[in-house]
Every structure is written in C-alpha cells, then in structure tokens.
Design an enzyme around this catalytic site. Structure first.
Site, mmCIF file in Angstrom:
data_model
loop_
_atom_site.group_PDB
_atom_site.id
_atom_site.type_symbol
_atom_site.label_atom_id
_atom_site.label_comp_id
_atom_site.label_asym_id
_atom_site.label_seq_id
_atom_site.Cartn_x
_atom_site.Cartn_y
_atom_site.Cartn_z
ATOM 1 C CE1 TYR A 145 27.739 -56.233 -7.071
ATOM 2 C CE2 TYR A 145 29.194 -54.426 -7.339
ATOM 3 C CZ TYR A 145 29.033 -55.908 -7.141
ATOM 4 O OH TYR A 145 29.842 -56.710 -6.769
ATOM 5 C CG ASP A 240 22.381 -57.599 -13.644
ATOM 6 O OD1 ASP A 240 23.335 -56.950 -13.083
ATOM 7 O OD2 ASP A 240 22.357 -58.828 -13.324
ATOM 8 C CE LYS A 268 22.448 -61.430 -6.321
ATOM 9 N NZ LYS A 268 23.167 -61.294 -5.035
HETATM 10 P P1 KE4 Z 1 28.009 -62.137 -8.120
HETATM 11 O O1 KE4 Z 1 29.256 -61.789 -8.892
HETATM 12 O O2 KE4 Z 1 28.037 -61.315 -6.467
HETATM 13 O O3 KE4 Z 1 27.286 -63.310 -8.044
HETATM 14 O O4 KE4 Z 1 26.798 -61.045 -8.696
HETATM 15 C C1 KE4 Z 1 26.934 -59.738 -9.093
HETATM 16 C C2 KE4 Z 1 25.779 -59.138 -9.306
HETATM 17 C C3 KE4 Z 1 25.368 -58.873 -10.629
HETATM 18 N N1 KE4 Z 1 24.059 -58.233 -10.565
HETATM 19 C C4 KE4 Z 1 23.213 -58.099 -9.623
HETATM 20 C C5 KE4 Z 1 22.001 -57.349 -10.027
HETATM 21 C C6 KE4 Z 1 23.666 -58.169 -8.306
HETATM 22 O O5 KE4 Z 1 22.665 -57.945 -7.326
HETATM 23 C C7 KE4 Z 1 24.906 -58.688 -8.233
HETATM 24 C C8 KE4 Z 1 25.274 -59.178 -6.692
HETATM 25 N N2 KE4 Z 1 24.713 -58.802 -5.692
HETATM 26 C C9 KE4 Z 1 25.329 -58.372 -4.367
HETATM 27 C C10 KE4 Z 1 24.100 -57.786 -3.453
HETATM 28 N N3 KE4 Z 1 23.768 -56.299 -3.670
HETATM 29 C C11 KE4 Z 1 25.857 -59.653 -3.826
HETATM 30 C C12 KE4 Z 1 26.360 -59.318 -2.261
HETATM 31 C C13 KE4 Z 1 27.787 -59.228 -2.335
HETATM 32 O O6 KE4 Z 1 28.507 -58.591 -3.148
HETATM 33 O O7 KE4 Z 1 28.478 -59.954 -1.332
#
Ligand code: KE4
Length: 428
Positions: A145, A240, A268
């Site tokens: 993801y 990523d 994060k």
């Molecule tokens: P954000 O757009 O949510 O800040 O980041 C996206 C993203 C990109 N790459 C990786 C490896 C990630 O884990 C994420 C976001 N992680 C999720 C948790 N699995 C965020 C939690 C959510 O979607 O509420």
C-alpha cells in the site's frame, strides 16, 4: 465487558456527518466487527478512550508515535513553533533543518522535497520517476500500500485489502493501465515484466518491508535483485519508507538491508504525529522538480513550521542514546512471549517481526507474500483482537496491518500483553 457508552454516542453522531463515522477507513473496525472507540488522550505507550478506559497501544497512530504519544520534546517544540505562527507559505528555517537531517541520515537522499502525507510523497515520486525516465509504466507489488493515489490503488494493501476492494471504484482503467502488479518476493516475475516491457518501465515502487498486509519480510537477496534489475534496465528503484523510514534503523530499511534506492518516500515518523510526507533521492533526479525542472509538484502546507518542529524533535530524540537498540529488545521480548503463549495454547500462529514492526497471522505456514497472508484465519483474528481489547491491549483492527512498538513501551507493558495473549489465545 468494558463500558464504552461515550464512544458509542460519539460514533452514532459521527455517522451522521462523516462517511462510516471515520476519516480513514481502517479506523472503523469493519475488519474486526464492533464499533470503534474514541480517544481524547494519549501519553507514552498508552491511550485513553472517552469513557476513561486505558489501553496499551500497539498502533501508535499507524507508526508516527515511535517515541510514544505526547513526548515532552515534541510537545515543547510544537508549542514554541506555534507561538511564532502556524504557517507562512514562505520558506522557513525549519524546512532546511529537516531536509538536512533526512539527507544526513539517509545517504541515498541527496535532495528532498517535503509534502503533507505519505500518499503525496509516493504519488509525487512516481510522477518524478516517469518525468526523469520519460517512461510510463510502474511496477508495484500486490499487498503493498502506497497511499490512495489513483495509479497505485491496484491490488493495494491496508484498508483497500481489508475491505476487499484493493482496486478502488472511481479509478478509470486508463489511470492504472501503466501499473504492473507482481507478487512480492518473486524475482523471476520482475525479470519477466522487464523482458515483456522493454524500455517502458520507469521504476519499481515497493515497501522494502511490507507492513500493509500484516508484516512480511524480503527474502534474502530479493532487494539486491531488484537493485540489480532496475540498474540493468535504466529504471528507478523507489523505496516507500513511509512506514519503515527512521523506524527499522536510523536510516530506515535501506540502512538495515544495505540497499541504496534511487528515490525514497517518507512520512509518519518525520512528522512527530503531525501531517508530513517527503520524497528524496539523487540530485539529478530531484532537480527535475519545479521550479528547477519540468515535473510539477506543490503544496500549501509543505514544510509547515509546526510540523517540521515536531518532526525535527522526533528525529533528534531518535538520534540520541539507544532508541533503536531499545526498539529491537522490546520487539524480541514481545515476539518470544507471544510465540510461547501461542504454543502453550496450541494455536497455529506465524509471528513475523522486523525490529519494532510485527504481525501475528493465524496460520501454520510461513508468510512471505500476500497469498500466504491470505491463509490466515481471519475469524480467529477477530476474536483475538476483541479478546485483547477487553484485556486493555489495542492491536491494529485488521489482520492486514502491522503492529508498532515505541521507545515508550515498558517491560511491564510487554508482560501485560503476553499475559493477556496467554489468556485470550486459550479461548480461540
Ligand atoms: P498517508 O497518505 O496515509 O500519510 O500514507 C500513505 C502510506 C504510504 N505508504 C505506506 C507504506 C503506508 O503504510 C501508508 C499509510 N499507512 C496506513 C497504515 N497501513 C495509514 C493508516 C490509514 O490509512 O488510516
């Protein structure tokens, strides 16, 4: 049974105004059943819901709370920055400090652009890779993801996987026609994709340690093979590290595994809990970005001074003492305890861990990719999740998410968690 009357009332009200009552799907407990609780206070490794119930927190706001919640250094930095104004839209010194910190800790990053989320970081890195190579196709891996940018919402992990629509509605086929999805940990599939698309693949994007289908690790030699294949074909290797960055080592997964990607994405941890993303790499690639080059990317709040202050405080704290050694030892203790509890209960559990990231799959087989992860008994996971919650331990509300430790977790927290697991696993 823990009482959550206030949370239930808030959820009912939220449902009237917010789709699903949440601002991010995975928070809705749809994967585990029941209703989410609402939190209004967090400190260290603990959160309290609005009914006053306390939980040991292994979600850590999905990774940012690597130092625990409300770390004094972060709170002080935010207060100080905010008193000088919350946003300028004009370059500010803290942006430079953050950029230098990232470049110092991640040798593969010579220049970096700050943005506001992990999604923005990966979306922009893909655009930059396409602009730099003048190629259109991108390889991603099923179960990984990278946020919710259209071209990456294909067989994605995290909430997309949890809700069974890893290919989101609303994304025209034309937006994903250049996205090639391959199984993770399968080097031959990557070689075949390049052979079938000569001169067309701009790059590979991957989570070096996938944490959005639970948690699984790269097989020995896999990351090295991706580095060799992308070099051979003039394609970019994009790590990523939104989740792994500055968590799996001081310089992230790329330091832990000794691989230098061409571009890296962050989020994060570098925001200390405030909205931040970043992407960086070699200067010849990064200098293709506006205002220097033809690849456009922008953001009103990019480099926001308050978010920068929080992230700088977090990185500076992580740079002191033995933060990574502590994360490793806490992870090892949790792993040992949970494995012992599962064995005593006679429950098949595959516990995967990398440093302070972990996942317990309810399957007897090894988990090296999404297909393996899907063999987990999700009904058993649901019962495990709620059993642990009733014991005051908050795990990620989905089998397809990773757990996170922080430097604020104590040996007592780990002992409480292992005792709780020993009780709950016997009931499964
Ligand atoms: P954000 O757009 O949510 O800040 O980041 C996206 C993203 C990109 N790459 C990786 C490896 C990630 O884990 C994420 C976001 N992680 C999720 C948790 N699995 C965020 C939690 C959510 O979607 O509420």
């Amino acid at each position: 049974m823990i009482s959550r009357t206030q949370s239930d009332a808030l959820f009912a009200e939220a449902l009237n105004y917010i789709p699903g009552g949440v601002n991010s799907p995975v928070r809705a407990f749809r994967a585990v059943g029941g209703r989410p609780f609402f939190v209004n206070r967090a400190r260290g490794a603990h959160v309290w819901d609005v009914d006053g119930n306390e939980y040991v927190d292994y979600v850590g706001t999905w990774g940012p709370a690597i130092l625990g919640h409300a770390h004094p250094a972060i709170i002080k930095a935010v207060q100080t920055a905010a008193e000088n104004g919350t946003s300028f839209g004009i370059p500010n010194p803290l942006e430079v400090t953050m950029a230098k910190l990232i470049c110092e800790r991640v040798p593969s990053v010579r220049k970096v652009r700050l943005c506001n989320s992990g999604t923005e970081a990966t979306m922009s890195a893909i655009r930059l890779a396409r602009g730099f190579t003048r190629r259109d196709k991108i390889i991603k891996f099923d179960g990984c993801y990278h946020g919710h940018a259209d071209s990456l919402l294909v067989r994605a992990g995290s909430g997309a996987l949890t809700f069974g629509h890893p290919d989101s509605a609303g994304v025209p086929a034309s937006f994903t026609q250049h996205t090639i999805v391959l199984p993770y940990n399968d080097t031959e599939a990557v070689r075949a994709a390049f052979a079938a698309n000569p001169g067309q693949i701009a790059g590979i994007i991957l989570e070096p340690v996938p944490g959005n289908a639970g948690l699984y690790l790269p097989k020995p030699g896999y990351l090295e093979a991706l580095r060799e294949i992308t070099n051979a074909h003039g394609a970019l290797l994009i790590f990523d590290e939104v989740m792994t960055g500055f968590r799996l080592a001081r310089g992230g997964a790329q330091e832990r595994f000794g691989i230098q990607p061409d571009l890296s994405c962050f989020g994060k941890v570098i925001g200390g809990g405030l909205p931040v993303g970043a992407f960086g790499g070699r200067a010849e690639i990064m200098d293709c970005l506006a205002p220097l080059g033809p690849v456009y990317q922008a953001g009103t709040l990019s480099g926001n001074p308050v978010a920068m202050a929080a992230g700088i405080a977090a990185l500076e704290e992580l740079g002191k003492g033995d933060a990574y050694a502590r994360l490793e030892s806490l992870g090892a203790a949790l792993e040992a305890g949970l494995k012992e509890a599962a064995e005593a209960a006679g429950i098949p559990v595959r516990f995967n861990r990398c440093g302070s990231m972990f996942c317990a799959y309810f399957t007897a087989q090894p988990v090296w990719n999404l297909g393996d992860a899907m063999t987990s008994d999700r009904e058993r996971f649901k019962r495990y999740f709620h059993g642990m919650l009733e014991q005051g331990v908050y795990l990620a509300p989905s089998q397809f998410e990773a757990g996170f430790l922080s430097t604020a977790h104590s040996e007592q927290d780990i002992e409480k968690t292992v005792r709780a697991a020993a009780r709950v696993l016997k009931t499964l």
